[in-house]
Design a protein around this motif. Structure first.
Motif, short mmCIF file in Angstrom:
data_model
loop_
_atom_site.label_atom_id
_atom_site.label_comp_id
_atom_site.label_asym_id
_atom_site.label_seq_id
_atom_site.Cartn_x
_atom_site.Cartn_y
_atom_site.Cartn_z
N ARG A 1 0.92 -1.24 -0.06
CA ARG A 1 -0.11 -0.04 0.07
C ARG A 1 1.02 1.33 -0.13
O ARG A 1 0.59 2.23 -0.68
CB ARG A 1 -0.83 0.07 1.30
N LYS A 2 2.07 1.24 0.83
CA LYS A 2 2.76 2.52 0.80
C LYS A 2 3.45 2.60 -0.50
O LYS A 2 3.37 3.87 -1.11
CB LYS A 2 3.92 2.14 2.21
N GLY A 3 3.95 1.67 -1.20
CA GLY A 3 4.51 1.79 -2.57
C GLY A 3 3.55 2.32 -3.50
O GLY A 3 3.85 2.99 -4.54
N LEU A 4 2.29 1.78 -3.48
CA LEU A 4 1.28 2.06 -4.32
C LEU A 4 0.79 3.32 -4.28
O LEU A 4 0.33 4.13 -5.41
CB LEU A 4 0.16 0.87 -4.08
N VAL A 5 0.87 4.12 -3.22
CA VAL A 5 0.51 5.42 -3.09
C VAL A 5 0.91 6.33 -4.00
O VAL A 5 0.31 7.21 -4.74
CB VAL A 5 0.57 6.10 -1.63
N GLY A 6 2.61 6.04 -4.40
CA GLY A 6 3.11 6.94 -5.21
C GLY A 6 2.65 6.73 -6.79
O GLY A 6 2.55 7.79 -7.64
N ILE A 7 2.50 5.52 -7.07
CA ILE A 7 1.79 5.28 -8.41
C ILE A 7 0.51 5.81 -8.68
O ILE A 7 0.19 6.51 -9.52
CB ILE A 7 1.87 3.67 -8.55
N PHE A 8 -0.48 5.68 -7.62
CA PHE A 8 -1.80 6.07 -7.75
C PHE A 8 -1.84 7.73 -7.94
O PHE A 8 -2.66 8.36 -8.89
CB PHE A 8 -2.46 5.72 -6.56
N ASP A 9 -0.92 8.23 -7.29
CA ASP A 9 -0.75 9.66 -7.43
C ASP A 9 -0.33 10.50 -8.69
O ASP A 9 -0.86 11.44 -9.10
CB ASP A 9 0.12 10.42 -5.95
N LYS A 10 0.50 9.52 -8.99
CA LYS A 10 1.21 9.91 -10.54
C LYS A 10 0.13 9.68 -11.59
O LYS A 10 -0.17 10.51 -12.45
CB LYS A 10 2.36 8.93 -10.89
N LEU A 11 -0.96 8.71 -11.29
CA LEU A 11 -1.66 8.46 -12.18
C LEU A 11 -2.96 9.53 -12.11
O LEU A 11 -3.47 10.22 -13.18
CB LEU A 11 -2.55 7.04 -11.98
N GLU A 12 -3.17 10.24 -10.99
CA GLU A 12 -4.00 11.12 -10.66
C GLU A 12 -3.53 12.41 -11.31
O GLU A 12 -4.60 13.39 -11.76
CB GLU A 12 -4.38 11.24 -8.98
N THR A 13 -2.41 12.69 -11.23
CA THR A 13 -1.86 13.93 -11.49
C THR A 13 -1.46 13.81 -13.14
O THR A 13 -1.02 15.08 -13.59
CB THR A 13 -0.46 14.51 -10.84
N GLY A 14 -1.48 12.88 -13.75
CA GLY A 14 -1.30 12.68 -15.24
C GLY A 14 0.27 12.60 -15.53
O GLY A 14 0.78 12.39 -16.54
N ARG A 15 0.95 12.24 -14.42
CA ARG A 15 2.45 11.96 -14.56
C ARG A 15 2.60 10.59 -15.17
O ARG A 15 3.85 10.02 -15.47
CB ARG A 15 3.05 12.23 -13.34
N LEU A 16 1.85 9.65 -15.06
CA LEU A 16 1.69 8.31 -15.45
C LEU A 16 0.46 7.79 -16.00
O LEU A 16 -0.74 8.32 -15.46
CB LEU A 16 2.17 7.26 -14.27
N VAL A 17 0.48 7.00 -16.91
CA VAL A 17 -0.81 6.38 -17.56
C VAL A 17 -0.71 5.03 -17.58
O VAL A 17 0.09 4.34 -17.42
CB VAL A 17 -0.94 6.95 -19.34
N GLU A 18 -1.98 4.43 -17.49
CA GLU A 18 -2.24 3.01 -17.58
C GLU A 18 -1.89 2.47 -18.59
O GLU A 18 -1.85 3.06 -19.77
CB GLU A 18 -3.81 2.80 -17.06
N GLY A 19 -1.25 1.35 -18.40
CA GLY A 19 -0.61 0.60 -19.61
C GLY A 19 0.46 -0.27 -19.35
O GLY A 19 0.77 -0.64 -18.00
N MET A 20 1.24 -0.50 -20.24
CA MET A 20 2.31 -1.65 -20.09
C MET A 20 3.27 -0.99 -18.95
O MET A 20 3.90 -1.99 -18.14
CB MET A 20 3.17 -1.69 -21.41
N ALA A 21 3.64 0.27 -19.04
CA ALA A 21 4.68 0.37 -17.86
C ALA A 21 4.20 0.51 -16.58
O ALA A 21 4.87 0.09 -15.69
CB ALA A 21 5.05 2.27 -18.44
#
Length: 262
Positions: free
Chosen positions: A185-205
């Motif tokens: 959960r702690k590690g996933l928070v950073g990923i979810f926040d990047k998705l929320e702000t558009g710094r990361l998109v869903e896909g292979m990466a």
């Protein structure tokens, strides 16, 4: 007429599909107790704050919701669970049994999971209202149903590491280290926040990041973790992994090679 708990597992199996048991701790009391308000409306957050303030046996009254989430102390939201399971590679058609009480916010929040995984299964879809009468107003019996279905599942995923989640994981380890995916959960928070702000998109990466993060968090055999070095007294026991979560090696017999094949 009552229904045997194991019979519900048999009904699930009769559909001929492998299923995930998702312990979705997105319930009113859990969110209030942990002080986790991410993704909630202002009205919902205030309702949970009032519940925490007025529940006498909950000693901690003021909780910083943002700090809780960053520290990994909050249950995953239904939306986050959907993103997580999709990133792990589970197809949308995967049957998911929801092992939980009433989801806070009902379909408003649950739809954020069902939009990705529409094949959600509840006790009410496995048993008739008459069969479920025996469990009405009996929280422990309802929990026992969820426990058995979770232990027997092909994959168990807890959204929060509470007592039941730890007990189910330990039971599954005892039965041969059945697949249990423990979200970081702690590690996933950073990923979810990047998705929320558009710094990361869903896909292979995204999938590769999540899968690497959870490569060693799927219930494979490992010895129980001891207390943190230098910690003494009662704090020593609090930092030690629960025996009920991982009874290996004391209560799991068999050769090392046999365990590694399971």
């Amino acid at each position: 007429m009552t229904v045997k708990k194991q019979r519900l597992v048999d009904r699930l199996r009769s559909r001929g599909e492998r299923y995930i048991a998702l312990h979705l701790r997105y319930e009113k009391d859990m969110l209030s107790f942990t002080g986790c308000a991410y993704g909630l409306t202002d009205a919902e957050s205030e309702e949970l704050r009032i519940l925490r303030e007025t529940t006498n046996y909950w000693k901690v009254k003021k909780i910083n919701s943002t700090e809780q989430r960053i520290g990994g102390f909050c249950p995953l939201t239904p939306k986050e669970v959907g993103i997580f399971l999709q990133a792990l590679g589970f197809p949308p058609s995967t049957p998911i049994y929801i092992a939980a009480g009433e989801i806070y916010g009902g379909n408003t929040h649950l739809s954020e999971l069902s939009s990705r995984f529409p094949n959600l299964i509840f006790k009410e879809s496995l048993a008739t209202p008459e069969e479920l009468k025996a469990f009405n107003n009996h929280a422990s019996q309802n929990a026992a149903v969820d426990y058995i279905i979770s232990v027997e599942s092909d994959v168990f995923v807890p959204s929060y590491s509470g007592n039941m989640a730890r007990a189910v994981e330990g039971h599954r380890r005892f039965l041969g280290h059945r697949k249990t995916i423990d979200p970081d959960r702690k590690g996933l928070v950073g990923i979810f926040d990047k998705l929320e702000t558009g710094r990361l998109v869903e896909g292979m990466a995204l999938s590769q990041m999540v899968q690497r993060m959870h490569k060693n968090r799927q219930g494979a055999p490992r010895k129980r973790q001891g207390p943190l070095p230098g910690v003494k007294g009662r704090a020593r026991f609090r930092t030690e992994e629960s025996f009920y979560e991982n009874p290996y090696p004391e209560c799991i017999c068999g050769s090392r090679s046999k365990l590694e094949r399971t």
